[in-house]
Design a protein around this motif. Structure first.
Motif, short mmCIF file in Angstrom:
data_model
loop_
_atom_site.label_atom_id
_atom_site.label_comp_id
_atom_site.label_asym_id
_atom_site.label_seq_id
_atom_site.Cartn_x
_atom_site.Cartn_y
_atom_site.Cartn_z
N LYS A 133 0.83 -1.21 0.00
CA LYS A 133 0.00 0.00 0.00
C LYS A 133 0.86 1.25 0.00
CE LYS A 133 -3.83 2.19 2.44
NZ LYS A 133 -4.73 2.14 3.60
N ALA A 134 1.93 1.18 0.78
CA ALA A 134 2.83 2.34 0.81
C ALA A 134 3.47 2.57 -0.56
CB ALA A 134 3.91 2.13 1.88
N LYS A 135 3.90 1.47 -1.17
CA LYS A 135 4.51 1.61 -2.50
C LYS A 135 3.50 2.11 -3.53
CE LYS A 135 8.21 -1.80 -2.04
NZ LYS A 135 8.78 -3.06 -2.58
N VAL A 136 2.25 1.55 -3.45
CA VAL A 136 1.21 1.99 -4.38
C VAL A 136 0.92 3.47 -4.21
CG1 VAL A 136 -1.24 1.77 -4.94
CG2 VAL A 136 0.16 -0.26 -4.66
N ASP A 137 0.84 3.89 -2.94
CA ASP A 137 0.60 5.32 -2.69
C ASP A 137 1.74 6.16 -3.24
OD1 ASP A 137 -1.74 4.64 -1.47
OD2 ASP A 137 -0.90 4.66 0.57
N HIS A 138 2.96 5.63 -3.06
CA HIS A 138 4.12 6.38 -3.56
C HIS A 138 4.10 6.47 -5.09
CE1 HIS A 138 8.17 7.95 -3.72
NE2 HIS A 138 8.52 6.94 -4.54
N GLU A 139 3.81 5.31 -5.68
CA GLU A 139 3.76 5.30 -7.15
C GLU A 139 2.62 6.17 -7.67
OE1 GLU A 139 5.82 4.06 -9.30
OE2 GLU A 139 7.13 3.14 -7.79
N GLN A 141 1.44 8.79 -6.24
CA GLN A 141 1.89 10.18 -6.13
C GLN A 141 2.82 10.55 -7.29
OE1 GLN A 141 0.87 12.49 -4.01
NE2 GLN A 141 -0.55 11.04 -3.02
N LEU A 142 3.72 9.59 -7.60
CA LEU A 142 4.64 9.86 -8.72
C LEU A 142 3.88 10.02 -10.04
CD1 LEU A 142 7.59 7.39 -7.95
CD2 LEU A 142 7.55 9.87 -7.63
N VAL A 143 2.89 9.11 -10.25
CA VAL A 143 2.11 9.17 -11.49
C VAL A 143 1.32 10.47 -11.56
CG1 VAL A 143 0.17 8.13 -12.73
CG2 VAL A 143 1.98 6.69 -11.78
N LEU A 144 0.70 10.84 -10.43
CA LEU A 144 -0.06 12.10 -10.41
C LEU A 144 0.84 13.29 -10.69
CD1 LEU A 144 -2.43 11.44 -7.35
CD2 LEU A 144 -3.04 11.47 -9.77
N ARG A 145 2.04 13.24 -10.07
CA ARG A 145 2.98 14.33 -10.31
C ARG A 145 3.40 14.36 -11.78
NH1 ARG A 145 6.65 12.72 -7.16
NH2 ARG A 145 5.74 13.62 -5.27
N GLN A 146 3.64 13.15 -12.36
CA GLN A 146 4.04 13.09 -13.76
C GLN A 146 2.91 13.55 -14.68
OE1 GLN A 146 7.13 12.27 -14.74
NE2 GLN A 146 6.58 12.77 -16.87
N LEU A 147 1.67 13.14 -14.33
CA LEU A 147 0.53 13.59 -15.12
C LEU A 147 0.38 15.10 -15.06
CD1 LEU A 147 -2.16 10.86 -14.28
CD2 LEU A 147 -0.98 11.21 -16.45
N HIS A 148 0.59 15.62 -13.91
CA HIS A 148 0.50 17.08 -13.77
C HIS A 148 1.57 17.77 -14.61
CE1 HIS A 148 -0.48 20.89 -11.95
NE2 HIS A 148 0.78 21.06 -11.55
N GLU A 149 2.76 17.23 -14.56
CA GLU A 149 3.83 17.80 -15.38
C GLU A 149 3.52 17.65 -16.87
OE1 GLU A 149 7.35 15.85 -14.17
OE2 GLU A 149 7.49 16.85 -12.20
#
Length: 651
Positions: A133-139, A141-149
């Motif tokens: 769950k922690a890794k999924v949340d981290h990933e 967040q990364l995906v959301l950040r990448q999508l935002h970028e």
């Protein structure tokens, strides 16, 4: 107690000893539910073996005390055996109880271990779940950040593309404006050029009219001179005008030359008009002088005038002009205009055509046969008008119908039938009508659609091969409509009117008596030449393979050689030579090879320059086409087949 113990031990030992003795025989016998079942024979065998054992262990006794003692021993041994078995059962029961307790304890331990492992697995699962769950949340967040970028980059790229699109649209608008301006300038230039060419054409047409008028006036002067009775007196009267006539001729020739190399202006038209007016004035003076001379009484002049009137009567009409031409004197005069052999063929064909037309005059004059003539015309016109290179079956169908018609067999026309042989003159009427219709197709159809010539020519060639007299008729009509196919350049005979003379050259006159325009005349002659040339190169159909071509390439070589042996005449030679070479050039190149190359070299080096010298300015179109075609031949080294020619073995 000790003794009993010893007894028990001894009994146990004795039982064990006996058991060891019989163990070999009872190995397969067990007690309990899992024992093997022995057969009766096996039990008997074992009993015999035990009996034998007892016999071996049997010790004979001598007295009763020994027997009793032995019996007691046996009883004692039996008791010991029962005790031993009881002991062994007890030990076995205790052992089984111990094993059961041991197994229970082991099961408890295993259950405890299983619970411990289950707890450990549960703790590990919870830990892994938390970790995942922690890794999924981290990933995430990364995906959301990448999508935002990516959204930011996409927005920036979209803005950049929109800006580039606006710049591109602006450039396109600028280019479109420039293109529109350029098209506008080009249209204006084309419009100016069209106006200039239209004005130039009008000026050239006017100048050509002046030239025709000049030539007509000049011919009238010559005709007037021929009609004068006293040649010497006439020469003395008009000799003063010779210098003026020469100067007018030079001025007109200069205008024609200027039309070829430069522009025609209004001043040139005024000059041409002045030349024609001055020539007309001179013509009026010459006519007056000739009239005065002719009015003087002179017996020889009267006789000469009567002879001229007789010649004039002979010159009227196509057949009468032909008879005038057949005189020995006229044949000698025609040496510069036609080959003698070709002229004889021409005269023979015209006479044959005239006789053939006279052979069905009764059919033409009889009003009662009007419907029959109309049905025959339909039987000719419908198949001929429908001829096209659609397919081999289509051409064979039209050939079959026309062949049946001129052979006197019934032919379907509309909802009925017509049979040419139902009237004695019907077949002759249909044959001549068909030949005339085919030549008319050259004037009307081929002149506007040149590729149509080959299908029509194929049917003509097939009919010609089957009906030679039909071929003579169609050749006569070809020569009548276009004497340049002989080739013959007909001169104006003495006493022949201008209209009759132009008709012998192939010109048509309308109802108002006006001669057709030169461009229309050239277009008709071009269609007739293309159809005639297509006949020369047409291939026989499949069912006529054993028949030779009735009018093939040898006639093509004859025509062009006769044409080149005579001086060219105006723009008609350039037109006909271009059409002839374009249609037959490829076939003649393949058939005659090097000899035809020499002929082309002669055309380029000697004959074409002669055409350029004598052709009037209005013939610039035929001259340019012929020149471009000759240059193309010299550049490519061969002549391509004409457009629309039927492929080999088409039908």
């Amino acid at each position: 107690m000790q003794g009993s113990a010893l007894g028990l031990d001894g009994l146990q030992l004795s039982a064990l000893a006996k058991a060891s003795v019989i163990s070999k025989d009872v190995t397969e016998v067990t007690i309990g539910p899992d024992c093997k079942r022995a057969s009766c024979s096996d039990v008997d065998n074992r009993s015999e073996k035990i009996y034998e054992l007892d016999e071996r262990n049997y010790v004979p006794v001598e007295d009763e005390s020994s027997i009793k003692s032995h019996a007691r021993n046996i009883e004692r041994e039996d008791k010991s055996s029962r005790c031993l078995m009881k002991l062994m059962y007890e030990l076995n029961r205790q052992r089984q109880m111990g094993v059961k307790d041991l197994m229970n304890r082991r099961f408890l331990e295993m259950e405890k271990d299983s619970q411990i492992r289950q707890l450990e697995v549960q703790r590990k699962y919870q830990y892994l779940t938390y970790e995942i769950k922690a890794k999924v949340d981290h990933e995430e967040q990364l995906v959301l950040r990448q999508l935002h970028e990516d959204e930011i980059l996409a927005s920036q790229r979209q803005q950049q593309l929109a800006q580039e699109h606006r710049q591109h649209a602006q450039r396109m608008n600028e280019w479109n404006e420039k293109l529109k301006e350029e098209e506008k300038r080009q249209k204006e230039a084309e419009e100016d050029e069209r106006k200039r060419m239209k004005e130039k054409k009008i000026q050239l047409d006017k100048l050509y009219q002046y030239q025709v008028a000049y030539r007509t006036k000049y011919e009238e002067i010559v005709e007037t001179a021929k009609q004068c009775k006293d040649k010497q007196a006439f020469v003395a009267k008009v000799s003063c005008h010779n210098a003026k006539l020469k100067s007018l001729k030079e001025a007109m020739d200069q205008l024609i030359t200027q039309c070829k190399i430069g522009e025609v202006n209004d001043l040139d038209l005024e000059t041409a008009s002045t030349i024609v007016q001055q020539l007309e004035e001179i013509l009026g003076v010459i006519r007056e002088e000739c009239q005065k001379i002719n009015e003087q009484p002179d017996k020889e002049a009267v006789e000469a005038s009567a002879a001229k009137e007789e010649q004039k009567e002979q010159a009227t009409g196509s057949s009468q002009s032909t008879q005038a031409l057949t005189s020995n004197r006229m044949i000698e005069e025609l040496n510069d205009f036609v080959d003698r052999e070709s002229f004889n063929v021409y005269i023979s064909l015209q006479q044959h055509l005239q006789n053939f037309e006279n052979s069905y005059k009764n059919l033409q004059k009889d009003d009662r046969l009007k419907e029959f003539r109309f049905e025959c015309q339909k039987a000719v016109n419908i198949p001929v008008n429908a001829i096209s290179p659609t397919s081999a079956d289509h051409l064979q169908d039209k050939l079959f119908k026309l062949s049946r018609l001129i052979s006197g067999q019934p032919v379907e026309v509309g909802h009925g039938q017509v049979t040419a042989s139902s009237h004695p003159e019907g077949i002759a009427f249909c044959k001549n009508l068909l030949a005339k219709k085919f030549v008319c197709q050259g004037e009307l159809t081929v002149s506007s659609k040149p590729e149509a010539a080959f299908a029509i020519a194929a049917v003509i060639e097939a009919l010609w091969a089957d009906f030679p007299d039909f071929g003579q008729l169609i050749l006569g009509h070809f020569h009548r409509e276009c004497p340049y196919l002989v080739p013959i350049f007909m001169p104006q005979v003495e006493g022949q009117s201008t209209e009759d003379y132009y008709k012998t050259l192939g010109y048509h006159y309308n109802e108002s008596g006006e001669v057709e325009k030169q461009d229309r005349f050239l277009r008709r002659m071009s269609g007739i030449m293309r159809l005639y040339a297509a006949i020369l190169i047409s291939r026989p159909c499949r069912y006529q393979q054993n028949k030779s071509h009735p009018h093939g390439l040898s006639q093509a070589w004859r025509w062009i050689s006769c044409m080149l042996n005579r001086d060219p005449k105006s723009d008609i030679c350039a037109t006909l030579l271009y059409d002839f070479l374009e249609v037959t050039g490829s076939a003649m190149y393949s058939h005659y090879g090097q000899q035809f190359q020499k002929l082309l070299h002669l055309i380029c080096k000697e004959y074409f320059p002669k055409i350029e010298k004598i052709a009037p300015s209005v013939s610039s179109g035929p001259i340019i086409r012929l020149e471009a075609f000759l240059q193309k031949i010299l550049k490519q080294g061969h002549i391509p087949p004409p457009a629309g020619i039927l492929p080999p073995n088409f039908w």
